[in-house]
Design an enzyme around this catalytic site. Structure first.
Site, PDB file in Angstrom:
ATOM      1  N   ASN A 273       0.880  -1.168   0.000  1.00 11.82           N
ATOM      2  CA  ASN A 273       0.000   0.000   0.000  1.00 11.82           C
ATOM      3  C   ASN A 273       0.920   1.221   0.000  1.00 11.82           C
ATOM      4  O   ASN A 273       1.476   1.595   1.027  1.00 11.82           O
ATOM      5  CB  ASN A 273      -0.891  -0.030   1.241  1.00 11.82           C
TER       6      ASN A 273
ATOM      7  N   LYS B  48       3.375   0.816   3.087  1.00  8.83           N
ATOM      8  CA  LYS B  48       2.923  -0.185   4.058  1.00  8.83           C
ATOM      9  C   LYS B  48       3.016  -1.545   3.372  1.00  8.83           C
ATOM     10  O   LYS B  48       2.632  -1.649   2.202  1.00  8.83           O
ATOM     11  CB  LYS B  48       1.458   0.106   4.395  1.00  8.83           C
TER      12      LYS B  48
ATOM     13  N   ARG C 232      -2.456  -2.194  -3.561  1.00  7.43           N
ATOM     14  CA  ARG C 232      -3.705  -1.460  -3.383  1.00  7.43           C
ATOM     15  C   ARG C 232      -3.586  -0.201  -4.244  1.00  7.43           C
ATOM     16  O   ARG C 232      -2.728   0.647  -3.994  1.00  7.43           O
ATOM     17  CB  ARG C 232      -3.885  -1.070  -1.925  1.00  7.43           C
TER      18      ARG C 232
ATOM     19  N   HIS D 254     -13.089   2.379  -0.885  1.00  8.81           N
ATOM     20  CA  HIS D 254     -13.175   1.301   0.122  1.00  8.81           C
ATOM     21  C   HIS D 254     -13.767   0.021  -0.473  1.00  8.81           C
ATOM     22  O   HIS D 254     -14.278  -0.829   0.262  1.00  8.81           O
ATOM     23  CB  HIS D 254     -14.082   1.691   1.316  1.00  8.81           C
TER      24      HIS D 254
ATOM     25  N   HIS E 286     -18.543   0.994   6.528  1.00  4.72           N
ATOM     26  CA  HIS E 286     -17.099   0.915   6.808  1.00  4.72           C
ATOM     27  C   HIS E 286     -16.742   2.218   7.524  1.00  4.72           C
ATOM     28  O   HIS E 286     -16.702   3.288   6.911  1.00  4.72           O
ATOM     29  CB  HIS E 286     -16.325   0.768   5.486  1.00  4.72           C
TER      30      HIS E 286
ATOM     31  N   ARG F 207     -12.675  14.657   7.686  1.00  2.01           N
ATOM     32  CA  ARG F 207     -13.374  15.091   6.462  1.00  2.01           C
ATOM     33  C   ARG F 207     -14.839  15.394   6.755  1.00  2.01           C
ATOM     34  O   ARG F 207     -15.479  14.671   7.517  1.00  2.01           O
ATOM     35  CB  ARG F 207     -13.294  14.001   5.393  1.00  2.01           C
TER      36      ARG F 207
ATOM     37  N   ASP G 112     -10.117  11.369  16.737  1.00  2.77           N
ATOM     38  CA  ASP G 112     -10.075   9.977  17.188  1.00  2.77           C
ATOM     39  C   ASP G 112     -11.379   9.636  17.916  1.00  2.77           C
ATOM     40  O   ASP G 112     -11.722  10.264  18.919  1.00  2.77           O
ATOM     41  CB  ASP G 112      -8.881   9.794  18.131  1.00  2.77           C
TER      42      ASP G 112
ATOM     43  N   ILE H  43     -13.870   2.024  13.810  1.00  2.59           N
ATOM     44  CA  ILE H  43     -14.994   2.444  14.651  1.00  2.59           C
ATOM     45  C   ILE H  43     -16.102   1.398  14.608  1.00  2.59           C
ATOM     46  O   ILE H  43     -16.658   1.013  15.646  1.00  2.59           O
ATOM     47  CB  ILE H  43     -15.528   3.813  14.165  1.00  2.59           C
ATOM     48  N   GLY H  44     -16.412   0.920  13.417  1.00  2.00           N
ATOM     49  CA  GLY H  44     -17.491  -0.059  13.264  1.00  2.00           C
ATOM     50  C   GLY H  44     -17.237  -1.335  14.052  1.00  2.00           C
ATOM     51  O   GLY H  44     -18.156  -1.934  14.609  1.00  2.00           O
TER      52      GLY H  44
ATOM     53  N   GLU I  57      -8.286  -5.728   4.547  1.00  2.29           N
ATOM     54  CA  GLU I  57      -8.033  -5.369   3.145  1.00  2.29           C
ATOM     55  C   GLU I  57      -6.791  -6.069   2.603  1.00  2.29           C
ATOM     56  O   GLU I  57      -6.757  -6.459   1.441  1.00  2.29           O
ATOM     57  CB  GLU I  57      -7.889  -3.851   3.013  1.00  2.29           C
TER      58      GLU I  57
HETATM   59  P1  AMP Z   1      -9.279   2.747  10.867  1.00  9.59           P
HETATM   60  O1  AMP Z   1      -9.105   3.901   9.914  1.00  9.59           O
HETATM   61  O2  AMP Z   1     -10.137   1.642  10.336  1.00  9.59           O
HETATM   62  O3  AMP Z   1      -7.988   2.270  11.466  1.00  9.59           O
HETATM   63  O4  AMP Z   1     -10.094   3.343  12.121  1.00  9.59           O
HETATM   64  C1  AMP Z   1      -9.635   4.417  12.901  1.00  9.59           C
HETATM   65  C2  AMP Z   1     -10.741   4.870  13.846  1.00  9.59           C
HETATM   66  O5  AMP Z   1     -11.166   3.772  14.662  1.00  9.59           O
HETATM   67  C3  AMP Z   1     -10.324   5.998  14.800  1.00  9.59           C
HETATM   68  O6  AMP Z   1     -11.347   6.972  14.860  1.00  9.59           O
HETATM   69  C4  AMP Z   1     -10.232   5.273  16.130  1.00  9.59           C
HETATM   70  O7  AMP Z   1     -10.525   6.139  17.203  1.00  9.59           O
HETATM   71  C5  AMP Z   1     -11.314   4.228  15.997  1.00  9.59           C
HETATM   72  N1  AMP Z   1     -11.124   3.154  16.970  1.00  9.59           N
HETATM   73  C6  AMP Z   1     -10.144   2.241  16.992  1.00  9.59           C
HETATM   74  N2  AMP Z   1     -10.265   1.459  18.106  1.00  9.59           N
HETATM   75  C7  AMP Z   1     -11.350   1.920  18.782  1.00  9.59           C
HETATM   76  C8  AMP Z   1     -12.003   1.562  19.989  1.00  9.59           C
HETATM   77  N3  AMP Z   1     -11.563   0.562  20.735  1.00  9.59           N
HETATM   78  N4  AMP Z   1     -13.093   2.264  20.349  1.00  9.59           N
HETATM   79  C9  AMP Z   1     -13.532   3.278  19.600  1.00  9.59           C
HETATM   80  N5  AMP Z   1     -12.970   3.682  18.452  1.00  9.59           N
HETATM   81  C10 AMP Z   1     -11.902   3.010  18.047  1.00  9.59           C
END
Ligand code: AMP
Length: 389
Positions: A7, A14, A78, A167, A195, A228, A268, A317-318, A370
């Site tokens: 990536n 990465k 990617r 995505h 996502h 964003r 975050d 987050i999901g 991914e």
């Molecule tokens: P990603 O881009 O898929 O790595 O997701 C990043 C997002 O996931 C950031 O906003 C993180 O704060 C959130 N995230 C990761 N771990 C947790 C967690 N345990 N609880 C809440 N949000 C999380």
């Protein structure tokens, strides 16, 4: 088959080495600060190579031991933008590389770096098959009424301005895993997949295919994201342009200073949830704006797919924020969605159902991967091309 998944960003690379049949990860890492001088070598992370070719030398050194005498069989890249041409992963050759390069104007921050990565590999390992896996490809099944913007036709015909969606690798992978969990053939799987990472998008899936998605011409459209804005009235930009904002000012505001960061001062999700729970009103409002926006999309896509059979959460987050999932679900009562509070709170890295048996729509959490999807797609393309006459 041993696949090196790459990536490649403008200043970072990465990588992951995967044994596709065993489903295992042999090595992974991140080379940063490419083209930013020599940063030294700390924390096991190598940094400061002059260019992508030098970064690749570092990757080669770093994976050598993990390979244990085995050799790589292929490289999977990617690639962010496949434009209208690429509807599936392809074996890379010079013509394909030039075609990806021609898409640079559509993804100026990403595709040039992808091309640099491809060329660096071709130079270092000329006999190694390379496969490009496109973030946009899964959305090539969108009907025209979903990908068209209602603007003068020449913006599409002359400039390629339309919805592409992103995505895609994640949405496709998650659709397959979710269908398997519910024991539905993927060709019959109708769902809405959210996502939700630092970048976030939601996709309407009908018969296992993408028929609409919230990201558009760029990954800026749609949901409230880490930094964003997602959707807004385009006239705001006209207004600000007339007030003297430059294109760069607008770009930076929309992509780097908006979303959760703009609303709550932090991008975050963990911090935003913690602050909201501690009584910070801005953070609570940011969560309300983000969950409301997503709930509206889920309602719209439920209609688009003709009645979804599942709602699926994935990405940072999901997968991890039970608080954000419950905020979204609380707005979906009209769809008969009901989370099981206990199941929603439980953490697991396995795909799982988090709704009650009475929920009209099952709600799932399905971890995305991914790199695994890219490695598997790469292995499939290489296997097909080596049996071709
Ligand atoms: P990603 O881009 O898929 O790595 O997701 C990043 C997002 O996931 C950031 O906003 C993180 O704060 C959130 N995230 C990761 N771990 C947790 C967690 N345990 N609880 C809440 N949000 C999380």
């Amino acid at each position: 088959m041993l696949v090196l998944v790459i990536n490649s960003g403008s200043s970072s690379l990465k990588y992951q080495v995967r044994d596709v049949e065993a489903g295992s990860v042999l090595a992974e890492g991140l080379v940063e600060k490419i083209g930013m001088g020599n940063g030294g070598d700390g924390d096991g992370q190598v940094e400061g190579p002059r260019d992508h070719a030098e970064a690749l030398e570092q990757v080669d050194g770093a994976i050598h031991e993990a390979l244990g005498g085995r050799t790589l069989d292929a490289v999977g890249h990617r690639v962010v933008h496949g434009g209208e041409r690429f509807a599936e992963p392809v074996l890379v050759n010079n013509e394909i590389t030039r075609a990806i390069e021609r898409l640079n104007p559509l993804a100026p921050l990403h595709n040039p770096a992808n091309v640099l990565g491809i060329r660096a590999i071709a130079k270092k390992w000329p006999d190694l098959p390379q496969v490009a896996v496109f973030d946009t490809a899964f959305h090539r099944t969108l009907p025209e009424y979903a990908w068209r913007y209602a603007v003068p036709d020449e913006l599409y015909t002359n400039h390629g301005i339309r919805r592409y969606g992103f995505h895609g690798t994640s949405h496709e992978y998650v659709a397959h895993r979710a269908a398997a969990l519910l024991d539905v053939p993927v060709e019959e799987f109708d769902a809405v997949i959210a996502h939700l990472g630092n970048g976030a998008s939601v996709t309407a899936i009908r018969g296992g295919q993408s028929i609409d998605t919230s990201m558009g011409f760029t990954p800026l459209e749609g949901l409230v994201m880490g930094t964003r804005s997602g959707d807004l009235d385009p006239s705001i930009l006209v207004f600000l342009g007339r007030a003297g904002w430059s294109a760069e000012d607008l770009d930076s505001m929309l992509n780097r200073r908006s979303g959760l960061k703009g609303l709550a001062g932090n991008n975050d999700m963990r911090s935003v949830v913690e602050a909201a729970e501690a009584g910070d009103a801005r953070s609570a409002m940011a969560l309300a704006v983000a969950s409301y926006r997503l709930a509206k999309y889920i309602g719209g896509y439920h209609v688009a797919v003709g009645g979804a059979k599942a709602l699926v959460f994935t990405a940072g987050i999901g997968e991890n924020s039970h608080q954000f999932r419950s905020l979204v679900a609380a707005r979906l009562g009209a769809l008969g969605v009901e989370l099981d509070a206990g199941l929603n709170r439980e953490w697991s890295k396995e795909p799982r159902v988090i709704s009650t048996p009475g929920s009209v729509l099952p709600v799932l959490v399905v971890p995305t991967d991914e790199e695994r999807a890219i490695a598997e797609a790469t292995a499939a393309v290489v296997a097909r091309s080596s049996v071709a006459p």
